[in-house]
Design a protein around this motif. Structure first.
Motif, short mmCIF file in Angstrom:
data_model
loop_
_atom_site.label_atom_id
_atom_site.label_comp_id
_atom_site.label_asym_id
_atom_site.label_seq_id
_atom_site.Cartn_x
_atom_site.Cartn_y
_atom_site.Cartn_z
N VAL A 76 -0.13 -4.11 -4.10
CA VAL A 76 -1.42 -3.72 -4.11
C VAL A 76 -1.74 -2.57 -5.14
CG1 VAL A 76 -0.87 -1.78 -2.27
CG2 VAL A 76 -3.07 -2.74 -2.24
N SER A 78 -5.01 0.34 -6.22
CA SER A 78 -6.07 1.09 -5.91
C SER A 78 -6.80 1.96 -7.01
CB SER A 78 -5.94 1.80 -4.90
OG SER A 78 -4.96 2.73 -4.94
N ILE A 110 -9.70 -1.76 -4.28
CA ILE A 110 -8.39 -2.23 -4.06
C ILE A 110 -8.07 -3.73 -4.28
CG2 ILE A 110 -6.44 -2.53 -2.25
CD1 ILE A 110 -7.90 -0.22 -0.46
N GLY A 139 -3.46 1.40 0.67
CA GLY A 139 -4.65 1.41 -0.41
C GLY A 139 -5.70 2.23 -0.01
#
Length: 176
Positions: A76, A78, A110, A139
């Motif tokens: 992930v 962000s 994100i 995130g």
């Protein structure tokens, strides 16, 4: 889990580049995780908007190289709409304030990668939905100024993640 449609507009706006995300119900997972995070922090869910890119490892590796100088896939990423991190290690970031009453404030974006998330969930023996819920909470906290680069910040952020996930019925990912 919270049904996002019961409380008005969607908090998360998703762009699907990888169709497998739709198969697991990412819209429901992301909306529930984002709403739980904001609610836990006492922020009005209807006051904010979050963009979410549901992609694959190739796309997130490109983004990771472009924005972080790391030419590899990650789970992930962000991008907060503004810098909210406090200077003091372990301090709580100031909450964002909506600028225009009645208009949702953009918290940021994100990106989440299918391949890495699926592999991590499998390797950890966790349901994919639980792992993705954790990463969305993670995130959203980044968008709000929380980080984990300094130990006091990591302790604060991980504690919040565990509390929020616990309210969603997801086991603490930091305790096995």
């Amino acid at each position: 889990m919270v049904n996002p449609r019961l409380s008005g507009r969607m908090l998360t706006e998703i762009v699907y580049e990888e169709s497998r995300w739709q198969e697991i119900g990412l819209e429901r997972i992301a909306e529930s995780a984002a709403r739980a995070t904001l609610s836990h922090l006492g922020l009005g869910v209807g006051d904010y908007q979050i963009g979410l890119l549901a992609c694959d490892d190739t796309r997130i590796a490109t983004l990771n190289a472009e924005f972080r100088g790391k030419a590899s896939a990650t789970n992930v990423l962000s991008w907060p709409s503004e810098e909210r991190a406090p200077e003091v290690p372990g301090a709580v970031p100031a909450p964002p304030v909506p600028m225009i009453p009645g208009e949702p404030e953009e918290l940021g974006d994100i990106a989440i990668a299918w391949d890495t998330c699926a592999r991590e969930a499998r390797d950890a023996g966790r349901p994919m939905a639980d792992h993705v819920t954790h990463l969305i909470v993670h995130g959203v906290l980044h968008l709000l100024g929380y980080d984990h680069l300094r130990d006091p910040d990591a302790t604060l952020m991980e504690g919040l993640e565990a509390e929020i996930l616990g309210k969603l019925g997801v086991p603490d990912p930091y305790r096995d």
